[in-house]
Motif scaffolding. Structure first.
Motif, PDB file in Angstrom:
ATOM      1  N   LEU A  14       0.809  -1.212   0.000  1.00 32.89           N
ATOM      2  CA  LEU A  14       0.000   0.000   0.000  1.00 32.89           C
ATOM      3  C   LEU A  14       0.849   1.272   0.000  1.00 32.89           C
ATOM      4  O   LEU A  14       0.424   2.298  -0.529  1.00 32.89           O
ATOM      5  CB  LEU A  14      -0.949   0.007   1.198  1.00 32.89           C
ATOM      6  CG  LEU A  14      -2.153  -0.910   1.081  1.00 32.89           C
ATOM      7  CD1 LEU A  14      -2.944  -0.918   2.381  1.00 32.89           C
ATOM      8  CD2 LEU A  14      -3.049  -0.505  -0.074  1.00 32.89           C
ATOM      9  N   LYS A  15       2.035   1.201   0.582  1.00 34.70           N
ATOM     10  CA  LYS A  15       2.921   2.374   0.590  1.00 34.70           C
ATOM     11  C   LYS A  15       3.275   2.787  -0.828  1.00 34.70           C
ATOM     12  O   LYS A  15       3.213   3.968  -1.182  1.00 34.70           O
ATOM     13  CB  LYS A  15       4.182   2.084   1.404  1.00 34.70           C
ATOM     14  CG  LYS A  15       5.146   3.255   1.466  1.00 34.70           C
ATOM     15  CD  LYS A  15       6.347   2.941   2.327  1.00 34.70           C
ATOM     16  CE  LYS A  15       7.181   1.894   1.652  1.00 34.70           C
ATOM     17  NZ  LYS A  15       8.476   1.653   2.278  1.00 34.70           N
ATOM     18  N   VAL A  16       3.605   1.823  -1.649  1.00 34.67           N
ATOM     19  CA  VAL A  16       3.945   2.112  -3.049  1.00 34.67           C
ATOM     20  C   VAL A  16       2.735   2.673  -3.786  1.00 34.67           C
ATOM     21  O   VAL A  16       2.836   3.660  -4.514  1.00 34.67           O
ATOM     22  CB  VAL A  16       4.484   0.836  -3.747  1.00 34.67           C
ATOM     23  CG1 VAL A  16       4.685   1.077  -5.222  1.00 34.67           C
ATOM     24  CG2 VAL A  16       5.771   0.385  -3.082  1.00 34.67           C
ATOM     25  N   ILE A  17       1.577   2.064  -3.576  1.00 36.05           N
ATOM     26  CA  ILE A  17       0.355   2.537  -4.237  1.00 36.05           C
ATOM     27  C   ILE A  17       0.031   3.960  -3.794  1.00 36.05           C
ATOM     28  O   ILE A  17      -0.308   4.816  -4.626  1.00 36.05           O
ATOM     29  CB  ILE A  17      -0.815   1.575  -3.945  1.00 36.05           C
ATOM     30  CG1 ILE A  17      -0.567   0.231  -4.635  1.00 36.05           C
ATOM     31  CG2 ILE A  17      -2.142   2.178  -4.404  1.00 36.05           C
ATOM     32  CD1 ILE A  17      -1.525  -0.860  -4.225  1.00 36.05           C
ATOM     33  N   LEU A  18       0.125   4.242  -2.502  1.00 40.72           N
ATOM     34  CA  LEU A  18      -0.171   5.588  -1.998  1.00 40.72           C
ATOM     35  C   LEU A  18       0.788   6.625  -2.576  1.00 40.72           C
ATOM     36  O   LEU A  18       0.379   7.740  -2.911  1.00 40.72           O
ATOM     37  CB  LEU A  18      -0.105   5.612  -0.473  1.00 40.72           C
ATOM     38  CG  LEU A  18      -1.323   5.073   0.265  1.00 40.72           C
ATOM     39  CD1 LEU A  18      -1.019   4.943   1.760  1.00 40.72           C
ATOM     40  CD2 LEU A  18      -2.519   5.964   0.045  1.00 40.72           C
ATOM     41  N   LEU A  19       2.055   6.294  -2.690  1.00 42.78           N
ATOM     42  CA  LEU A  19       3.024   7.249  -3.246  1.00 42.78           C
ATOM     43  C   LEU A  19       2.768   7.514  -4.728  1.00 42.78           C
ATOM     44  O   LEU A  19       2.844   8.660  -5.181  1.00 42.78           O
ATOM     45  CB  LEU A  19       4.451   6.750  -3.019  1.00 42.78           C
ATOM     46  CG  LEU A  19       4.933   6.794  -1.571  1.00 42.78           C
ATOM     47  CD1 LEU A  19       6.289   6.125  -1.434  1.00 42.78           C
ATOM     48  CD2 LEU A  19       4.984   8.220  -1.055  1.00 42.78           C
ATOM     49  N   VAL A  20       2.430   6.480  -5.484  1.00 42.57           N
ATOM     50  CA  VAL A  20       2.129   6.667  -6.907  1.00 42.57           C
ATOM     51  C   VAL A  20       0.856   7.496  -7.078  1.00 42.57           C
ATOM     52  O   VAL A  20       0.817   8.427  -7.886  1.00 42.57           O
ATOM     53  CB  VAL A  20       2.006   5.301  -7.625  1.00 42.57           C
ATOM     54  CG1 VAL A  20       1.435   5.457  -9.023  1.00 42.57           C
ATOM     55  CG2 VAL A  20       3.354   4.611  -7.670  1.00 42.57           C
ATOM     56  N   VAL A  21      -0.171   7.189  -6.309  1.00 41.67           N
ATOM     57  CA  VAL A  21      -1.423   7.955  -6.387  1.00 41.67           C
ATOM     58  C   VAL A  21      -1.191   9.401  -5.940  1.00 41.67           C
ATOM     59  O   VAL A  21      -1.775  10.335  -6.507  1.00 41.67           O
ATOM     60  CB  VAL A  21      -2.530   7.273  -5.552  1.00 41.67           C
ATOM     61  CG1 VAL A  21      -3.748   8.157  -5.402  1.00 41.67           C
ATOM     62  CG2 VAL A  21      -2.924   5.947  -6.179  1.00 41.67           C
ATOM     63  N   SER A  22      -0.323   9.609  -4.964  1.00 42.58           N
ATOM     64  CA  SER A  22      -0.068  10.980  -4.504  1.00 42.58           C
ATOM     65  C   SER A  22       0.583  11.821  -5.599  1.00 42.58           C
ATOM     66  O   SER A  22       0.255  12.995  -5.765  1.00 42.58           O
ATOM     67  CB  SER A  22       0.808  10.975  -3.247  1.00 42.58           C
ATOM     68  OG  SER A  22       2.149  10.693  -3.551  1.00 42.58           O
ATOM     69  N   VAL A  23       1.485  11.218  -6.381  1.00 35.27           N
ATOM     70  CA  VAL A  23       2.107  11.947  -7.491  1.00 35.27           C
ATOM     71  C   VAL A  23       1.071  12.221  -8.584  1.00 35.27           C
ATOM     72  O   VAL A  23       1.035  13.305  -9.169  1.00 35.27           O
ATOM     73  CB  VAL A  23       3.324  11.177  -8.037  1.00 35.27           C
ATOM     74  CG1 VAL A  23       3.847  11.814  -9.311  1.00 35.27           C
ATOM     75  CG2 VAL A  23       4.414  11.113  -6.977  1.00 35.27           C
ATOM     76  N   TYR A  24       0.199  11.258  -8.848  1.00 31.61           N
ATOM     77  CA  TYR A  24      -0.872  11.460  -9.827  1.00 31.61           C
ATOM     78  C   TYR A  24      -1.781  12.608  -9.402  1.00 31.61           C
ATOM     79  O   TYR A  24      -2.124  13.480 -10.207  1.00 31.61           O
ATOM     80  CB  TYR A  24      -1.679  10.169 -10.006  1.00 31.61           C
ATOM     81  CG  TYR A  24      -2.927  10.364 -10.823  1.00 31.61           C
ATOM     82  CD1 TYR A  24      -2.858  10.516 -12.199  1.00 31.61           C
ATOM     83  CD2 TYR A  24      -4.180  10.412 -10.220  1.00 31.61           C
ATOM     84  CE1 TYR A  24      -3.994  10.713 -12.960  1.00 31.61           C
ATOM     85  CE2 TYR A  24      -5.324  10.609 -10.965  1.00 31.61           C
ATOM     86  CZ  TYR A  24      -5.228  10.759 -12.330  1.00 31.61           C
ATOM     87  OH  TYR A  24      -6.355  10.958 -13.073  1.00 31.61           O
ATOM     88  N   VAL A  25      -2.167  12.625  -8.136  1.00 25.84           N
ATOM     89  CA  VAL A  25      -3.043  13.688  -7.622  1.00 25.84           C
ATOM     90  C   VAL A  25      -2.336  15.042  -7.679  1.00 25.84           C
ATOM     91  O   VAL A  25      -2.957  16.060  -7.984  1.00 25.84           O
ATOM     92  CB  VAL A  25      -3.501  13.348  -6.183  1.00 25.84           C
ATOM     93  CG1 VAL A  25      -4.169  14.524  -5.505  1.00 25.84           C
ATOM     94  CG2 VAL A  25      -4.444  12.156  -6.197  1.00 25.84           C
ATOM     95  N   LEU A  26      -1.044  15.065  -7.428  1.00 22.22           N
ATOM     96  CA  LEU A  26      -0.272  16.302  -7.527  1.00 22.22           C
ATOM     97  C   LEU A  26      -0.345  16.863  -8.938  1.00 22.22           C
ATOM     98  O   LEU A  26      -0.629  18.045  -9.138  1.00 22.22           O
ATOM     99  CB  LEU A  26       1.191  16.052  -7.141  1.00 22.22           C
ATOM    100  CG  LEU A  26       2.184  17.165  -7.509  1.00 22.22           C
ATOM    101  CD1 LEU A  26       1.909  18.413  -6.690  1.00 22.22           C
ATOM    102  CD2 LEU A  26       3.598  16.690  -7.328  1.00 22.22           C
TER     103      LEU A  26
END
Length: 139
Positions: A14-26
């Motif tokens: 989930l850490k990897v998924i959250l970091l990827v989604v956070s960059v997408y949202v940015l």
């Protein structure tokens, strides 16, 4: 404190998924919900999840777990995005400046609002890391 093996396995993925989604949202930012603040919250929550699963001592040893550097980089980007408009177009502080950047045959339009949002992203994520690690250390 006893840590669950299931939580550890889930936290790594989930850490990897959250970091990827956070960059997408940015990068989604201005025209749709999202941007630097929401992306920073997602990035910080990835480190909180890791801290809950593995403990704060192990989480602090992660290469990316440097909250003061994240906050410092964020503040530098925010100030730099404001100064660019003053220097290059004699505008007001934080007025948007746009440039066309050719990338892979596409003309990409980049501007200081993205730079500002990236600064907010780093500042919020760093602050969340710092506060959550202090709270986990107390508990």
């Amino acid at each position: 404190m006893i840590r669950s093996e299931l939580l550890k396995i889930a936290a790594v993925r989930l850490k990897v998924i959250l970091l990827v989604v956070s960059v997408y949202v940015l990068f989604r930012g201005h025209n749709q919900p999202g941007g630097g603040f929401m992306g920073g919250l997602l990035a910080g929550s990835a480190f909180i999840l890791h801290g809950l699963a593995f403990g704060i001592e192990i989480t602090r040893k992660l290469p990316l777990m440097r909250p003061f550097r994240w906050m410092g980089l964020g503040l530098m980007l925010i100030v730099a995005s404001g100064l660019i408009s003053i220097i290059y177009i004699d505008g007001s502080f934080l007025q948007g400046v746009w440039v066309m950047v050719p990338l892979f045959g596409l003309d990409l339009k980049l501007g200081t609002p993205l730079m500002f949002d990236t600064g907010v992203y780093f500042a919020v994520a760093g602050m969340l890391m710092l506060v959550s690690s202090a709270i986990m250390e107390e508990g």
